[in-house]
Design a protein around this motif. Sequence first.
Motif, PDB file in Angstrom:
ATOM      1  N   LEU A   1       0.634   6.155   4.089  1.00 50.88           N
ATOM      2  CA  LEU A   1      -0.911   5.886   4.501  1.00 50.88           C
ATOM      3  C   LEU A   1      -0.654   5.235   5.954  1.00 50.88           C
ATOM      4  CD1 LEU A   1      -2.318   4.071   1.296  1.00 50.88           C
ATOM      5  CD2 LEU A   1      -2.630   6.433   2.212  1.00 50.88           C
ATOM      6  N   ALA A   2      -1.368   5.791   6.909  1.00 54.70           N
ATOM      7  CA  ALA A   2      -1.123   5.457   8.247  1.00 54.70           C
ATOM      8  C   ALA A   2      -2.117   4.031   8.526  1.00 54.70           C
ATOM      9  CB  ALA A   2      -1.797   6.581   9.135  1.00 54.70           C
ATOM     10  N   SER A   3      -1.356   3.346   9.402  1.00 49.70           N
ATOM     11  CA  SER A   3      -2.296   2.334   9.706  1.00 49.70           C
ATOM     12  C   SER A   3      -3.578   2.704  10.233  1.00 49.70           C
ATOM     13  CB  SER A   3      -1.584   1.390  10.834  1.00 49.70           C
ATOM     14  OG  SER A   3      -0.219   0.941  10.131  1.00 49.70           O
ATOM     15  N   GLY A   4      -4.697   1.867   9.970  1.00 52.39           N
ATOM     16  CA  GLY A   4      -6.092   2.321  10.163  1.00 52.39           C
ATOM     17  C   GLY A   4      -6.811   3.172   9.270  1.00 52.39           C
ATOM     18  N   HIS A   5      -5.983   3.791   8.450  1.00 52.38           N
ATOM     19  CA  HIS A   5      -6.646   4.735   7.362  1.00 52.38           C
ATOM     20  C   HIS A   5      -7.594   3.834   6.376  1.00 52.38           C
ATOM     21  CE1 HIS A   5      -7.080   7.657   4.025  1.00 52.38           C
ATOM     22  NE2 HIS A   5      -6.693   6.663   3.022  1.00 52.38           N
ATOM     23  N   ARG A   6      -8.433   4.147   5.957  1.00 54.44           N
ATOM     24  CA  ARG A   6      -9.577   3.468   4.941  1.00 54.44           C
ATOM     25  C   ARG A   6      -9.417   4.058   3.567  1.00 54.44           C
ATOM     26  NH1 ARG A   6     -13.676   0.019   5.830  1.00 54.44           N
ATOM     27  NH2 ARG A   6     -13.599   0.202   7.814  1.00 54.44           N
ATOM     28  N   ILE A   7      -9.117   3.155   2.727  1.00 53.47           N
ATOM     29  CA  ILE A   7      -9.282   3.327   1.403  1.00 53.47           C
ATOM     30  C   ILE A   7     -10.369   3.053   0.641  1.00 53.47           C
ATOM     31  CG2 ILE A   7      -6.653   2.596   1.351  1.00 53.47           C
ATOM     32  CD1 ILE A   7      -7.534  -0.089  -0.096  1.00 53.47           C
ATOM     33  N   GLY A   8     -10.442   3.583  -0.619  1.00 52.00           N
ATOM     34  CA  GLY A   8     -11.741   3.452  -1.220  1.00 52.00           C
ATOM     35  C   GLY A   8     -11.982   1.917  -1.997  1.00 52.00           C
TER      36      GLY A   8
ATOM     37  N   LEU B   1       0.755  -1.153  -0.093  1.00 45.29           N
ATOM     38  CA  LEU B   1       0.002  -0.042   0.161  1.00 45.29           C
ATOM     39  C   LEU B   1       0.958   1.333  -0.073  1.00 45.29           C
ATOM     40  CD1 LEU B   1      -2.714  -1.079   2.499  1.00 45.29           C
ATOM     41  CD2 LEU B   1      -3.233  -0.200   0.134  1.00 45.29           C
ATOM     42  N   GLN B   2       1.942   1.122   0.654  1.00 39.26           N
ATOM     43  CA  GLN B   2       2.957   2.485   0.796  1.00 39.26           C
ATOM     44  C   GLN B   2       3.330   2.380  -0.841  1.00 39.26           C
ATOM     45  OE1 GLN B   2       2.724   4.235   3.070  1.00 39.26           O
ATOM     46  NE2 GLN B   2       1.353   2.740   4.347  1.00 39.26           N
ATOM     47  N   ILE B   3       3.870   1.475  -1.540  1.00 41.74           N
ATOM     48  CA  ILE B   3       4.216   1.551  -2.795  1.00 41.74           C
ATOM     49  C   ILE B   3       3.183   2.336  -3.725  1.00 41.74           C
ATOM     50  CG2 ILE B   3       4.972   0.356  -4.817  1.00 41.74           C
ATOM     51  CD1 ILE B   3       6.254  -1.753  -3.042  1.00 41.74           C
ATOM     52  N   VAL B   4       1.982   1.766  -3.649  1.00 45.34           N
ATOM     53  CA  VAL B   4       0.888   2.535  -4.271  1.00 45.34           C
ATOM     54  C   VAL B   4       0.638   3.844  -4.025  1.00 45.34           C
ATOM     55  CG1 VAL B   4      -1.755   2.501  -4.697  1.00 45.34           C
ATOM     56  CG2 VAL B   4      -0.281   0.243  -4.510  1.00 45.34           C
ATOM     57  N   ALA B   5       0.799   4.495  -2.673  1.00 45.03           N
ATOM     58  CA  ALA B   5       0.920   5.654  -2.392  1.00 45.03           C
ATOM     59  C   ALA B   5       1.945   6.399  -2.784  1.00 45.03           C
ATOM     60  CB  ALA B   5       0.716   5.750  -0.669  1.00 45.03           C
ATOM     61  N   THR B   6       3.231   5.810  -2.913  1.00 43.82           N
ATOM     62  CA  THR B   6       4.297   6.506  -3.362  1.00 43.82           C
ATOM     63  C   THR B   6       4.059   6.733  -4.861  1.00 43.82           C
ATOM     64  OG1 THR B   6       5.780   5.690  -1.807  1.00 43.82           O
ATOM     65  CG2 THR B   6       6.964   6.404  -3.779  1.00 43.82           C
ATOM     66  N   LEU B   7       3.466   5.806  -5.502  1.00 41.11           N
ATOM     67  CA  LEU B   7       3.391   5.934  -6.894  1.00 41.11           C
ATOM     68  C   LEU B   7       2.557   6.939  -7.483  1.00 41.11           C
ATOM     69  CD1 LEU B   7       2.828   2.240  -8.098  1.00 41.11           C
ATOM     70  CD2 LEU B   7       4.783   3.813  -8.949  1.00 41.11           C
ATOM     71  N   ALA B   8       1.464   7.272  -6.520  1.00 40.17           N
ATOM     72  CA  ALA B   8       0.211   8.138  -6.803  1.00 40.17           C
ATOM     73  C   ALA B   8       0.897   9.607  -6.588  1.00 40.17           C
ATOM     74  CB  ALA B   8      -0.726   8.004  -5.576  1.00 40.17           C
TER      75      ALA B   8
END
Length: 715
Positions: A556-563, A506-513
């Motif tokens: 993305l912090a732990s506990g953050h909800r994605i879509g 998920l951190q890779i996806v957020a970094t890519l974004a």
Amino acid sequence: MESPKRTLVTSALPYANGPLHIGHLAGAYLNADIYVRWLRGQGDEVLFVCGSDEHGAAITVRAMKEGLTPKEIVDKYHQLFESTFQSIGISFDVYDRTSAPLHHETSQAFFRTLYDKGAFMEKVSEQYFDEEASSFLADRYIMGTCPRCANPDAYGDQCERCGSALSPTELINPRSTLSGSQPVLRETRHWYLPLEDHEAWLREWITEGTLEGQPHHDPDTWKNHVLGQCKSWLDSGLQPRAMTRDLDWGVDVPQDIPGSEGKKLYVWMDAPIGYISATRRWAETHGGDWQSWWQDPNTQLIHFIGKDNIVFHCLIFPAILRAHGGYNLPVNVPANQFMNLEGDKISTSRNWAVWVDEYVRDFPGMQDSLRYNMIRNMPEQRDSEFTWKNFQETHNSELVNNLANFVNRVLVLTRKYYDGVVPEADPGSIIQGPEGEEIRVGDWLRRMADLVGEVDTSIRQFAFRDALMRVMDLSSQGNQILQVNEPWKRIKSDPEQVKNVMYTSLQIVATLARLIRPFLPFTADRLDELLLDQQVGEQGRIQSMFAMLQKGEGLLASGHRIGEPGHLFDRIPDEMIDIQIERLHAHPVKGAVAEVQEQPFEWVAPKPEIDYEQFAGLDLRSGTILVAAKVPKADRLLELQVDLGYEQRTIVSGIAEHFAPEEIIGQQVLVLANLAPRKLKGILSQGMILMATGQNGKLVFVQPGQPIPNGCVIN
């Protein structure tokens, strides 16, 4: 990464006599947009200016052909430019136009200052005059037979069939486009900028990067073909350049100057001043100070252009600015070379082009697919090529199979295992990296910070293609991390380890974004939606990401909800591509190309046969001309610097009667690389350029059918 600073970025003003095609995008707009978006993401203060170039004879010619006024023509294309740039995501801070009153005022004030300073010389020259129309003729008002390819409809400045630069007096059987009659030469008086008076400081500034009162620039960061073309012009000796023309459409020479009646500013006097007037327009509407962007030495100026505008932006416009005084000169002019289309040069007159507004209409929601392919094939150092099949392949294999596939897998698994919530992870825990190596989660995040630094370096060196490939490689590594860790197999046996793997993914996806926004802004918006990332805008997002990753913190912090999961890209089927190829070839381009190819070549008797061993001994290589200059006291010789991939060679070639040095910078050639060196006019020549003899003895370059790397062996 570099600390924030203030940067003024300009893109070449598109000429308002036709729509934008992909060559324009690849030449001066996508690269500038990437650069600007990246600087914004770093928190830098940056201003991105552009506008429509709306003066010059070509516009009046277009107006006559369409039965419209010049104003109607420029209004039509200015509006089209604005909508096209917006639709493809070019993020100008201001997009102005040179027909605006503020631009006329700015240009006239510039001319007035130069005139009052005595920066001009008045010169009488002969120019074609149409006696029936009682009018002097600008270059585009004159047509005739091209002396190079025998095209009967060449213009006075260029043959659009063979691409040769011309002067009106070179045309065979010239005729006026106003009346159709044969024009006569008549004397006219104009103001010229004596460029030769600026040659010494221009050479010092270009080659050394230093000039009193100017920001220092590093010549080593300038592209070879830019420096090569500038040095070629300087070595050939600069000549006076006309700053006015006899025209009906354009910016008036200030009327109180004696002899100004009927005179307009030459388009290359008024067009680059459009950057300044556009900045003034921005300041008026935003309450800013335009002078700080042009006159503060702490502001760096960068021009993004195509290679056909190098001399104007590196020599002529700087000379105008310096003669005026008080303005910054550019610290870099990262000109791109040309993009070809399906094995041929893009030609607006032959409709051999991919028009950007038509693409947006035919491929709705797929702007980033075109941006990706343009960046992937950006002609940064040499000419490149767009083909529809390659466009389809890069979209399907790299955007769909790589990027979209990785993002979808991560979001689907997160929804399935954790109800769309980012799981807890231990930064010290170990997962398997892309190559199966053991790596701690926190160390992987710091590794991504290093990647951000590498992308930053590439972008600041104007290597946008390399930067994009580094970003896409992160997506590939994300896919590999999923494959080697196999969370779908371990979810029951080792759920804590799967949390670490999915957190990392998920951190890779957020970094890519965030990393991908300068390149693919529409995709970045979609990723923000999928991740429900609440941080909006570009300003400072890359800098904050870099700081967090350096500390081993996730975005993305732990506990953050994605879509909810969703697809970024769908595959492009063959049918969509076939339609585009058929449309392109439906235009009468083949006939036009064949007409050029069928021009007779000079016949030369065959030479004696040679055996295979003699042929095999020839080392034929591909190369690119980096620098070209005339050899002193030798009318036929040019001294060339040729890049052979593995080394650069000096080659003296007897082609000076056929080509001006500045015309062949960036030309790809075939070289006989193992010809014994010999001295010509005191210069050691280390090879031979292969040429063909065309019509009337005109030499023609023998070159590959498509761009290939320098140093390739020709078998």
